[in-house]
Write an enzyme that holds these catalytic residues in place. Sequence first.
Site, PDB file in Angstrom:
ATOM      1  N   ASP A   1      13.778   9.762  -6.653  1.00  0.00           N
ATOM      2  CA  ASP A   1      13.654   8.325  -6.452  1.00  0.00           C
ATOM      3  C   ASP A   1      15.000   7.650  -6.225  1.00  0.00           C
ATOM      4  O   ASP A   1      15.991   7.986  -6.881  1.00  0.00           O
ATOM      5  CB  ASP A   1      12.971   7.717  -7.684  1.00  0.00           C
ATOM      6  CG  ASP A   1      12.604   6.259  -7.507  1.00  0.00           C
ATOM      7  OD1 ASP A   1      12.111   5.905  -6.421  1.00  0.00           O
ATOM      8  OD2 ASP A   1      12.797   5.486  -8.459  1.00  0.00           O
TER       9      ASP A   1
ATOM     10  N   ASP B   1      17.223   5.454  -0.084  1.00  0.00           N
ATOM     11  CA  ASP B   1      17.552   4.030  -0.179  1.00  0.00           C
ATOM     12  C   ASP B   1      18.866   3.766   0.543  1.00  0.00           C
ATOM     13  O   ASP B   1      19.942   4.047   0.019  1.00  0.00           O
ATOM     14  CB  ASP B   1      17.648   3.623  -1.649  1.00  0.00           C
ATOM     15  CG  ASP B   1      17.906   2.142  -1.841  1.00  0.00           C
ATOM     16  OD1 ASP B   1      18.057   1.429  -0.829  1.00  0.00           O
ATOM     17  OD2 ASP B   1      17.952   1.693  -2.998  1.00  0.00           O
TER      18      ASP B   1
ATOM     19  N   HIS C   1      13.230  -4.736 -10.943  1.00  0.00           N
ATOM     20  CA  HIS C   1      13.494  -3.560 -11.774  1.00  0.00           C
ATOM     21  C   HIS C   1      13.942  -3.957 -13.182  1.00  0.00           C
ATOM     22  O   HIS C   1      14.547  -5.011 -13.383  1.00  0.00           O
ATOM     23  CB  HIS C   1      14.601  -2.702 -11.154  1.00  0.00           C
ATOM     24  CG  HIS C   1      14.236  -2.032  -9.874  1.00  0.00           C
ATOM     25  ND1 HIS C   1      14.582  -2.538  -8.646  1.00  0.00           N
ATOM     26  CD2 HIS C   1      13.553  -0.892  -9.622  1.00  0.00           C
ATOM     27  CE1 HIS C   1      14.148  -1.724  -7.693  1.00  0.00           C
ATOM     28  NE2 HIS C   1      13.513  -0.724  -8.262  1.00  0.00           N
TER      29      HIS C   1
ATOM     30  N   GLU D   1      12.785   1.678   1.477  1.00  0.00           N
ATOM     31  CA  GLU D   1      12.589   0.320   0.966  1.00  0.00           C
ATOM     32  C   GLU D   1      13.115  -0.703   1.958  1.00  0.00           C
ATOM     33  O   GLU D   1      14.180  -0.509   2.559  1.00  0.00           O
ATOM     34  CB  GLU D   1      13.305   0.152  -0.371  1.00  0.00           C
ATOM     35  CG  GLU D   1      13.134  -1.221  -1.007  1.00  0.00           C
ATOM     36  CD  GLU D   1      13.809  -1.329  -2.357  1.00  0.00           C
ATOM     37  OE1 GLU D   1      14.591  -2.281  -2.544  1.00  0.00           O
ATOM     38  OE2 GLU D   1      13.561  -0.467  -3.228  1.00  0.00           O
TER      39      GLU D   1
END
Length: 274
Positions: A78, A100, A172, A130
């Site tokens: 991730d 990312d 987040h 993203e």
Amino acid sequence: MADLVRRAESAGAGIGAFNVIQLEHAEGIVAGAERARRPVVLQLSENTVDYHGALAPLARACLAVADTASVDVVVHLDHVTRTDLVAQALDLGLPSLMYDASALTHDDNVAATRSVVERAHAAGVWVEAELGEVGGKDGVHAAGVRTRPDEAASYVAETGVDALAVAVGSSHAMLTRDAVLDDGLIAEIAAAVPVPLVLHGSSGVPDDGLCRAVSHGMRKINVATQLNKVMAAAVRRALADPDLVDPRRYLGPGRDAVADEVARLLTLLAPTSY
């Protein structure tokens, strides 16, 4: 991951994707998934890799936990920003990753992401990216720039990604569960792009908000802080005994608390098994 997404879409369900920091997380997450009889995703963030100093040990442990589970488990890397970690993930056989490139300019983001997608797809690996700014990284909870449906469609077409994380009101690392998502925007983006949508910062979204997000088109629901909260609370309760020194006696309750919350959330996101 592609198979889980297809099944979840057919069932109108959300896939629970939970971050792993240590082995007890992985064991608790899978135990909760087995109890709920739902598939699950074990996620390793780049921050966690840096904490441990290397990807391979924890990634191999997660792959082993996944291999022995009685439900389907996908191991996912991730928020990776470094291409060397992408290469390591491919070498280790991780089937899924999120690249990312948001720190780059838009054109450089597209080019870098497209390059990673081509490399990963050649290895049969699923890629998430993203678009927009989901706040909360490094403790910042400022509202991010919302994802525009037209830009999301263009980005997916230009990069070839398999899933898209979008900014729709979550953040987040929230310790409270009071984030308000833009359900209308979720539906607009879902209608505009041909790939599944991913919700980052789900720990700050209340249960009813998560359910609405799934019903409007969110498919992969990322959870990290919420599990850390329940684990920390269980560990604190155990350590109230001043004579307790065996880590198994306090990490075990923490692992059990993670399993309980994962089972609850997976059932919430997918009322029927898929």
